[in-house]
Design a protein around this motif. Structure first.
Motif, PDB file in Angstrom:
ATOM      1  N   TYR B  31     -32.764  11.219  43.224  1.00  0.00           N
ATOM      2  CA  TYR B  31     -33.794   9.895  43.438  1.00  0.00           C
ATOM      3  C   TYR B  31     -33.526   8.636  43.169  1.00  0.00           C
ATOM      4  CZ  TYR B  31     -35.446  13.110  39.249  1.00  0.00           C
ATOM      5  OH  TYR B  31     -35.783  14.236  39.252  1.00  0.00           O
ATOM      6  N   TYR B  48     -39.512   3.116  41.324  1.00  0.00           N
ATOM      7  CA  TYR B  48     -38.232   4.070  41.038  1.00  0.00           C
ATOM      8  C   TYR B  48     -38.661   5.918  42.564  1.00  0.00           C
ATOM      9  CZ  TYR B  48     -39.889   6.702  37.304  1.00  0.00           C
ATOM     10  OH  TYR B  48     -40.878   7.332  36.783  1.00  0.00           O
ATOM     11  N   SER B  94     -29.149   8.087  41.918  1.00  0.00           N
ATOM     12  CA  SER B  94     -28.708   9.309  41.345  1.00  0.00           C
ATOM     13  C   SER B  94     -29.399  10.298  41.643  1.00  0.00           C
ATOM     14  CB  SER B  94     -29.664   8.888  40.055  1.00  0.00           C
ATOM     15  OG  SER B  94     -29.440   9.420  38.972  1.00  0.00           O
ATOM     16  N   SER B  96     -29.624  13.443  39.279  1.00  0.00           N
ATOM     17  CA  SER B  96     -29.959  13.579  38.329  1.00  0.00           C
ATOM     18  C   SER B  96     -30.784  12.883  37.687  1.00  0.00           C
ATOM     19  CB  SER B  96     -29.865  14.897  37.751  1.00  0.00           C
ATOM     20  OG  SER B  96     -28.934  14.555  36.902  1.00  0.00           O
ATOM     21  N   THR B  97     -31.746  13.166  36.093  1.00  0.00           N
ATOM     22  CA  THR B  97     -32.219  12.468  35.277  1.00  0.00           C
ATOM     23  C   THR B  97     -31.371  13.015  34.071  1.00  0.00           C
ATOM     24  OG1 THR B  97     -33.729  14.246  35.172  1.00  0.00           O
ATOM     25  CG2 THR B  97     -34.172  12.251  36.465  1.00  0.00           C
ATOM     26  N   GLY B  98     -30.363  14.347  34.358  1.00  0.00           N
ATOM     27  CA  GLY B  98     -28.964  14.586  33.282  1.00  0.00           C
ATOM     28  C   GLY B  98     -28.091  13.514  33.011  1.00  0.00           C
ATOM     29  N   ASN B  99     -27.694  12.822  32.403  1.00  0.00           N
ATOM     30  CA  ASN B  99     -26.635  12.166  32.220  1.00  0.00           C
ATOM     31  C   ASN B  99     -25.498  11.995  33.582  1.00  0.00           C
ATOM     32  OD1 ASN B  99     -27.749  11.777  29.718  1.00  0.00           O
ATOM     33  ND2 ASN B  99     -25.752  12.956  28.506  1.00  0.00           N
ATOM     34  N   SER B 100     -26.260  11.255  34.692  1.00  0.00           N
ATOM     35  CA  SER B 100     -26.052  10.953  35.404  1.00  0.00           C
ATOM     36  C   SER B 100     -26.201   9.037  35.923  1.00  0.00           C
ATOM     37  CB  SER B 100     -26.868  11.872  36.552  1.00  0.00           C
ATOM     38  OG  SER B 100     -26.271  11.280  38.051  1.00  0.00           O
ATOM     39  N   PRO B 101     -24.882   8.571  36.446  1.00  0.00           N
ATOM     40  CA  PRO B 101     -25.093   6.691  36.375  1.00  0.00           C
ATOM     41  C   PRO B 101     -26.308   7.207  37.519  1.00  0.00           C
ATOM     42  CG  PRO B 101     -23.222   8.184  37.112  1.00  0.00           C
ATOM     43  CD  PRO B 101     -23.306   9.069  36.628  1.00  0.00           C
ATOM     44  N   LEU B 102     -25.651   5.848  37.923  1.00  0.00           N
ATOM     45  CA  LEU B 102     -27.217   5.267  39.151  1.00  0.00           C
ATOM     46  C   LEU B 102     -25.517   4.611  40.457  1.00  0.00           C
ATOM     47  CD1 LEU B 102     -30.082   2.855  37.302  1.00  0.00           C
ATOM     48  CD2 LEU B 102     -29.854   5.870  38.273  1.00  0.00           C
TER      49      LEU B 102
END
Lengths: 113, 113
Positions: B31, B48, B94, B96-102
């Motif tokens: 991402y 994005y 990023s 992933s779209t899990g709990n992953s910060p930018l």
């Protein structure tokens, strides 16, 4: 319309004391929250996160608190150090949107030696 | 630090000219994002990407286009720059779209005269 608000543009704190930065949001669907620190001429640096299923997360001197009923997020820095002087942004994510985050306008923290 | 390089770091251009900003990452993250930072607005998402050739609009996409032909590169194009596009532009990645910060690059300061 600003979905994430940081109502204090600036904050000054004595070295060694606690810094409390606040963030309010309007969308109850937000599921993941971040805090960033930004120095001039640099990109934001990730500090700490919290999921909406928790109400507290700690990492060293940094603690984030989440109050979902009040739609309020806060970052505590203890003890504050002069190197903490920077602009702090909070950010919040709507789930299932490709990890898109809405950011607050920032709070400029000055830690006085 | 996340391996994110933005180029150029500074650019001055005239109204009506096309401008392309580049973001290059070495983390192989799926991402990628383009944000702009303006006083009083915090950071706002422009576009994005969720994979090669897969892109979508963000909050403030008018006047901007993006392309992603390789995992590591995400280009932001202003087809005909306007003074309202004077801003600091940040690329973020990023995992992933899990709990992953930018994670952010160091920004490009663009001035449209």
């Amino acid at each position: 319309d600003q979905q994430v608000k940081q109502n204090s543009p600036s904050l000054s704190v004595q070295e060694g004391r606690i810094s409390i930065l606040n963030c309010d949001y309007t969308n109850s669907m937000f599921d993941y929250f971040l805090w960033y620190k930004k120095y001039p001429a640099e990109g934001p640096t990730f500090l700490i996160s919290i999921s909406s299923i928790k109400d507290k997360n700690e990492d060293g001197r940094f603690t984030v608190f989440l109050n979902k009923s009040a739609k309020h997020l806060s970052l505590h820095i203890v003890p504050s150090q002069p190197g903490d002087s920077a602009v702090y942004f909070c950010a919040a994510r709507v789930p299932n949107t490709g990890n898109q985050f809405y950011f607050g306008t920032g709070t400029s923290l000055t830690v006085i030696p | 630090d996340a391996g994110i390089t933005q180029s150029p770091r500074h650019k001055v251009t005239e109204t009506g000219t096309p401008v392309t900003l580049r973001c290059h990452q070495t983390e192989n993250h799926r991402y990628m994002y383009w944000y702009r930072q303006d006083p009083g607005h915090g950071l706002r998402l422009i576009h994005y990407s969720y994979g090669v050739k897969d892109t979508d609009k963000g909050e403030v996409s008018d006047g901007y286009s993006v392309s992603r032909s390789k995992t590591e590169d995400f280009l932001l194009t202003l087809e005909s720059a306007t003074s309202s596009q004077t801003s600091v532009y940040f690329c973020a990645i990023s995992e992933s779209t899990g709990n992953s910060p930018l994670h952010f690059g160091n920004g490009t300061r663009l001035t449209v005269t």
